[in-house]
Design a protein around this motif. Sequence first.
Motif, PDB file in Angstrom:
ATOM      1  N   GLN A  66       5.134   9.031  -5.991  1.00 60.97           N
ATOM      2  CA  GLN A  66       5.081   9.741  -7.151  1.00 60.97           C
ATOM      3  C   GLN A  66       5.563  11.225  -7.218  1.00 60.97           C
ATOM      4  OE1 GLN A  66       1.031   9.037  -8.419  1.00 60.97           O
ATOM      5  NE2 GLN A  66       2.083   7.602 -10.238  1.00 60.97           N
ATOM      6  N   SER A  67       6.131  11.793  -8.104  1.00 59.99           N
ATOM      7  CA  SER A  67       6.632  13.051  -7.902  1.00 59.99           C
ATOM      8  C   SER A  67       6.333  13.950  -9.245  1.00 59.99           C
ATOM      9  CB  SER A  67       7.712  13.244  -7.150  1.00 59.99           C
ATOM     10  OG  SER A  67       8.841  12.597  -8.183  1.00 59.99           O
ATOM     11  N   ALA A  68       6.227  15.207  -9.423  1.00 58.22           N
ATOM     12  CA  ALA A  68       6.330  16.003 -10.660  1.00 58.22           C
ATOM     13  C   ALA A  68       7.075  17.172 -10.269  1.00 58.22           C
ATOM     14  CB  ALA A  68       4.796  16.272 -10.837  1.00 58.22           C
TER      15      ALA A  68
ATOM     16  N   ALA B  69      11.691  13.425  -7.072  1.00 61.01           N
ATOM     17  CA  ALA B  69      11.937  14.389  -8.230  1.00 61.01           C
ATOM     18  C   ALA B  69      13.192  15.528  -7.485  1.00 61.01           C
ATOM     19  CB  ALA B  69      10.685  15.277  -8.439  1.00 61.01           C
TER      20      ALA B  69
ATOM     21  N   GLU C  53       9.860  20.360 -14.685  1.00 58.53           N
ATOM     22  CA  GLU C  53       9.488  19.644 -15.890  1.00 58.53           C
ATOM     23  C   GLU C  53       7.885  19.751 -15.991  1.00 58.53           C
ATOM     24  OE1 GLU C  53      10.607  15.704 -14.673  1.00 58.53           O
ATOM     25  OE2 GLU C  53      12.860  16.229 -14.375  1.00 58.53           O
ATOM     26  N   ASN C  54       7.292  20.876 -15.394  1.00 53.31           N
ATOM     27  CA  ASN C  54       5.840  21.067 -15.592  1.00 53.31           C
ATOM     28  C   ASN C  54       5.409  22.330 -15.683  1.00 53.31           C
ATOM     29  OD1 ASN C  54       4.087  18.250 -14.981  1.00 53.31           O
ATOM     30  ND2 ASN C  54       6.133  18.080 -13.643  1.00 53.31           N
TER      31      ASN C  54
ATOM     32  N   GLN D 111       2.655  15.822 -14.819  1.00 50.00           N
ATOM     33  CA  GLN D 111       3.043  14.679 -15.329  1.00 50.00           C
ATOM     34  C   GLN D 111       3.774  13.943 -14.014  1.00 50.00           C
ATOM     35  OE1 GLN D 111       2.258  13.813 -18.529  1.00 50.00           O
ATOM     36  NE2 GLN D 111       0.929  15.296 -18.416  1.00 50.00           N
ATOM     37  N   TRP D 112       3.280  12.805 -13.700  1.00 43.84           N
ATOM     38  CA  TRP D 112       3.651  12.181 -12.600  1.00 43.84           C
ATOM     39  C   TRP D 112       4.688  11.240 -12.953  1.00 43.84           C
ATOM     40  CZ3 TRP D 112       2.704  14.353  -8.106  1.00 43.84           C
ATOM     41  CH2 TRP D 112       1.502  15.224  -7.859  1.00 43.84           C
ATOM     42  N   LYS D 113       5.720  10.926 -12.177  1.00 41.04           N
ATOM     43  CA  LYS D 113       6.835   9.881 -12.300  1.00 41.04           C
ATOM     44  C   LYS D 113       6.920   8.969 -11.060  1.00 41.04           C
ATOM     45  CE  LYS D 113       9.553  12.483 -15.949  1.00 41.04           C
ATOM     46  NZ  LYS D 113      10.881  12.987 -16.259  1.00 41.04           N
ATOM     47  N   LYS D 114       7.550   7.880 -11.029  1.00 39.14           N
ATOM     48  CA  LYS D 114       7.684   6.980  -9.868  1.00 39.14           C
ATOM     49  C   LYS D 114       8.987   7.473  -9.335  1.00 39.14           C
ATOM     50  CE  LYS D 114       7.018   3.224  -7.509  1.00 39.14           C
ATOM     51  NZ  LYS D 114       5.456   2.917  -6.773  1.00 39.14           N
TER      52      LYS D 114
END
Length: 774
Positions: free
Chosen positions: A369-371, A517, A375-376, A511-514
């Motif tokens: 996961q990355s953030a 990044a 974007e944060n 806010q984490w995304k699969k």
Amino acid sequence: MKSKILSLFLALSLNQASAAEAKHTFEIGKDAFLLDGNPIVIRCGELHSARVPREYWQDRLRRMRAMGMNAVCAYLFWNFHEWEEGKYDWKGQADVAEFCRLAQAEGLLVVLRPGPYACAEWEMGGLPWWLLKDKDIELRTRDPKFLEASKSWIKEVGRELGPLQVTKGGPIVMVQVENEYGFYGDDKEYMTELARATREAGFDVPLFACNPRVKIDVARIPELFPVVNFGSDPEGAFKALREVLPEGPLMCGEFYPGWFDTWGYPHHLGNTKGYLSDLEYMLKNKGSFSIYMAHGGTSFGLWAGADGPFKPDTSSYDYDAPISEAGWIGEKFQKTRELMSRYLEAGEKLPDAPANLPVMSVPEFSLEQSAAIFENLPTPVADRQVQNMEMYDQGRGMILYRTTIPAGPEAMLNTSPVHDFGWVFVDGRQIGILDRRRASSKVTIPARTEPQTLDLLVEAMGRVNFGRGVHDRKGLNGEISLVPKKGDKVVLENWQVFNMDLGEKMLAGLQWKKGKAMGPAFWRGTFQVGKTDDTFLDVSSWGKGVVWINGHCLGRFWAIGPTQTMYVPGPWLKKGENEVIVLDLIGPERPVLSGLEKPILDKLHPEKDFNKPSLLSKGKLLLDGLTPQWEATFENKDEAQTVRFGKTLEGRQLALEMLNSQDGGPFAVISELDLLDEHGKPLPQANWRIVYADSEELSAEDGSAANTINGQVSDFWHTAWSATKAPYPHRLILDLGVQTRIGGIRYTPRPGMKQVGRLKDYRIYVGDTLVETP
């Protein structure tokens, strides 16, 4: 029959209730320290409670006692206890009173070093960042703003730790005032103010001050017992101390078995044979000492400082100490213990050393996961011009400055000096890096057919912890402009400023995304363990950033080395699932981690640096045809030599041309090079940098040229010796940042090396441009 001293140790190690009734005296006699009137040699070792997980305090103290120590030397870091002005923290990891009680329980006296300034390769030398919110403050002076804050701190220390003095049944026998002030100033009234404040805080045990041999008499006042710091030649150092201390015990306040590491330079290893020989000299002659460090530990979190002019310190503070970063004991420990055992008090017996704590490996796992940082971002504040981080009430972490740049031709972006690293983005595309190490503050901005967004993402590493560089404000400040090749300069204004302190609240809001990044980002993953032993996190596939495990910040990493692992204490792990968060400002080669059973402390990767790995310049020298403004011969002696020119030289750069050495060999070695003003006073070094050195050793040891202007007499510049041996003449060129009036120099040879590399004939050139840099 046990000796009186041993009986006193047993009394001091009773439980707290009994100890409160067992009050003792500690005095400075004519030729010895006196504990309840009985002579005692202080065999002390430095250990910082902030650098050791609280769960391991007792373990490390037991190892100290088993090594032969009868005392522990303990720094307090003011900023560790008062990160926010007026809010003191003495709980958990900050519970120094409990640390002192544990030391007492293990039969150790305590030598307390509360500052206000400490150094210790710690963020800002222990001074709190919020002092820098005042743009005019003068640290470590009688500036009322600094003195008032310092006295409040000392009063608080007295409230917390005063009851633990030996005179009240506790283990504290001596208290230091300030630290190595001779390196910084020469104000006796300042030292008198701090000594008075320490007494008023309730400390009635002896107060002392430490300085290196070359500064032992600077700002010395009768209220403070003098001790001397050194890493070699105790005979010479004690002789110098005796010149200012006609009677009384002799003590080394810091005796160095190794040294600290900085990013991009070789791992330091001490000379064990010389260390043991010097230690035995002190024991034979009843000289007291504190081994700095007996156990170094780790600068967890973002607490690692920076050496001057700017060489940021690694989070590992292993120091090649007899007790390793993870508490391991080996040959250095055993040889120290064997030596100590021959000089114990009558009837004294050393306890057995605890076994090394277990370690484990952790199989490789991925962070999936990355953030992305962009974007944060937090809510910004608006400002016409950029200011330092402190002016936005931020103490550490990262700061992003954003504005819109107009359409126009290719132009040079000119910034103020960045503190410390800045990534430059135009419409989200990285186009350059600002680097404090190289004084790089310019980046080319491509031509633009329409307005674009300019982002300057600045990372603050640890503040300089030594010398006047402690006035180390982070981020950017002042005018930032675009300068085209043709046309007028455009001053950039109307900025949005995003403050990112890397604290718990910020991490919790990510806010984490699969998946992966783009650009600077946080990464998150988990791993499973069935036990909670120590391990060493292998971060060698990552770029540059910070790591957290289960909310504990392990510190900083950087692929350039020398450290390639991060120490993970077992108590910070959980059986089952454990969470890891990694901030990487460059991006990983592979987003994977694993746990090793041994640390990697000595692997450099200069090819992974985003800038030149060395300050060594291969620029074109411009000395040909110039007449030296001064030429002379240094004396063949160990001591620092001050040279007054008898006239004032003026320029921005100074070149030292060395023609030969006292021993006739090819090497040149300098511990420190100071410049003096017209009145013979040292000039401030905060803005200096090395712009040329013909040779420096960077493989087998840290013999970097920058060591000549970092204020540390125990490290040095050494011309190359491991692979090549460059011949004389040797040349070193300083850029002073501004036009400067120079009245002389002070040269300090490397201590304890007899004539090897000691300079003999030399020339001085001063001018505005003495080297044409690439």
